[in-house]
Design a protein around this motif. Structure first.
Motif, PDB file in Angstrom:
ATOM      1  N   THR A  29     -26.566 -13.318   1.610  1.00 36.69           N
ATOM      2  CA  THR A  29     -27.479 -14.455   1.505  1.00 36.69           C
ATOM      3  C   THR A  29     -26.637 -15.675   1.168  1.00 36.69           C
ATOM      4  O   THR A  29     -25.605 -15.570   0.490  1.00 36.69           O
ATOM      5  N   SER A  30     -27.082 -16.832   1.653  1.00 32.50           N
ATOM      6  CA  SER A  30     -26.398 -18.074   1.308  1.00 32.50           C
ATOM      7  C   SER A  30     -27.397 -19.219   1.310  1.00 32.50           C
ATOM      8  O   SER A  30     -28.434 -19.147   1.964  1.00 32.50           O
ATOM      9  N   ALA A  31     -27.045 -20.247   0.559  1.00 38.77           N
ATOM     10  CA  ALA A  31     -27.864 -21.460   0.487  1.00 38.77           C
ATOM     11  C   ALA A  31     -26.975 -22.585  -0.009  1.00 38.77           C
ATOM     12  O   ALA A  31     -26.029 -22.354  -0.764  1.00 38.77           O
ATOM     13  N   LEU A 104     -25.623 -26.434  -7.413  1.00 39.34           N
ATOM     14  CA  LEU A 104     -24.253 -26.886  -7.169  1.00 39.34           C
ATOM     15  C   LEU A 104     -24.242 -28.024  -6.142  1.00 39.34           C
ATOM     16  O   LEU A 104     -25.177 -28.182  -5.361  1.00 39.34           O
ATOM     17  N   GLU A 105     -23.168 -28.776  -6.142  1.00 45.88           N
ATOM     18  CA  GLU A 105     -22.966 -29.830  -5.138  1.00 45.88           C
ATOM     19  C   GLU A 105     -22.926 -29.151  -3.769  1.00 45.88           C
ATOM     20  O   GLU A 105     -22.183 -28.205  -3.569  1.00 45.88           O
ATOM     21  N   PRO A 106     -23.724 -29.630  -2.801  1.00 42.04           N
ATOM     22  CA  PRO A 106     -23.738 -28.982  -1.482  1.00 42.04           C
ATOM     23  C   PRO A 106     -22.358 -28.996  -0.815  1.00 42.04           C
ATOM     24  O   PRO A 106     -21.597 -29.940  -0.984  1.00 42.04           O
ATOM     25  N   LYS A 107     -22.059 -27.938  -0.102  1.00 42.62           N
ATOM     26  CA  LYS A 107     -20.783 -27.860   0.650  1.00 42.62           C
ATOM     27  C   LYS A 107     -20.974 -28.459   2.022  1.00 42.62           C
ATOM     28  O   LYS A 107     -21.987 -28.353   2.620  1.00 42.62           O
TER      29      LYS A 107
END
Length: 107
Positions: A29-31, A104-107
């Motif tokens: 999973t990722s976001a 978190l700061e978006p990548k």
């Protein structure tokens, strides 16, 4: 073993409507640009948390740091068989992990 664990993982992720399972050969999973859970080739499930939460959960759940492909996955804990006895709780951990990566700061 691996296929059984993937089935369990899919059932856990299905309890969490805010995100979905990705990956064909390596389920994850990722976001927000960050992976936050996965199943490794050994069929082990790992979930990512902040360093502080990870340390707390290592003690609380009597588990270890998660490894995938012989690499330590920083921030991840291993989901134990004992933890999987309470799937609803593990689903809550997945939701908590999702909230963490969304902070978190978006990548």
């Amino acid at each position: 073993m691996w296929a059984e664990q993937v089935k369990i993982y899919d059932e856990l992720v299905a309890k969490c409507p805010r995100f979905e399972r990705k990956g064909k050969t390596m389920p994850y999973t990722s976001a927000n640009g960050y992976m936050f859970s996965l199943v490794n080739k050994a069929g082990e499930i790992g979930i990512r948390f902040s360093e502080e939460v990870k340390k707390r959960y290592l003690k609380e759940f009597r588990t270890t740091i998660y490894k995938s492909y012989n690499s330590v996955m920083h921030g991840y804990i291993l989901v134990t068989e004992e933890m999987l006895e309470n799937p609803s709780n593990v689903a809550k951990l997945l939701d908590e992990s999702y909230d963490y990566v969304m902070s978190l700061e978006p990548k």
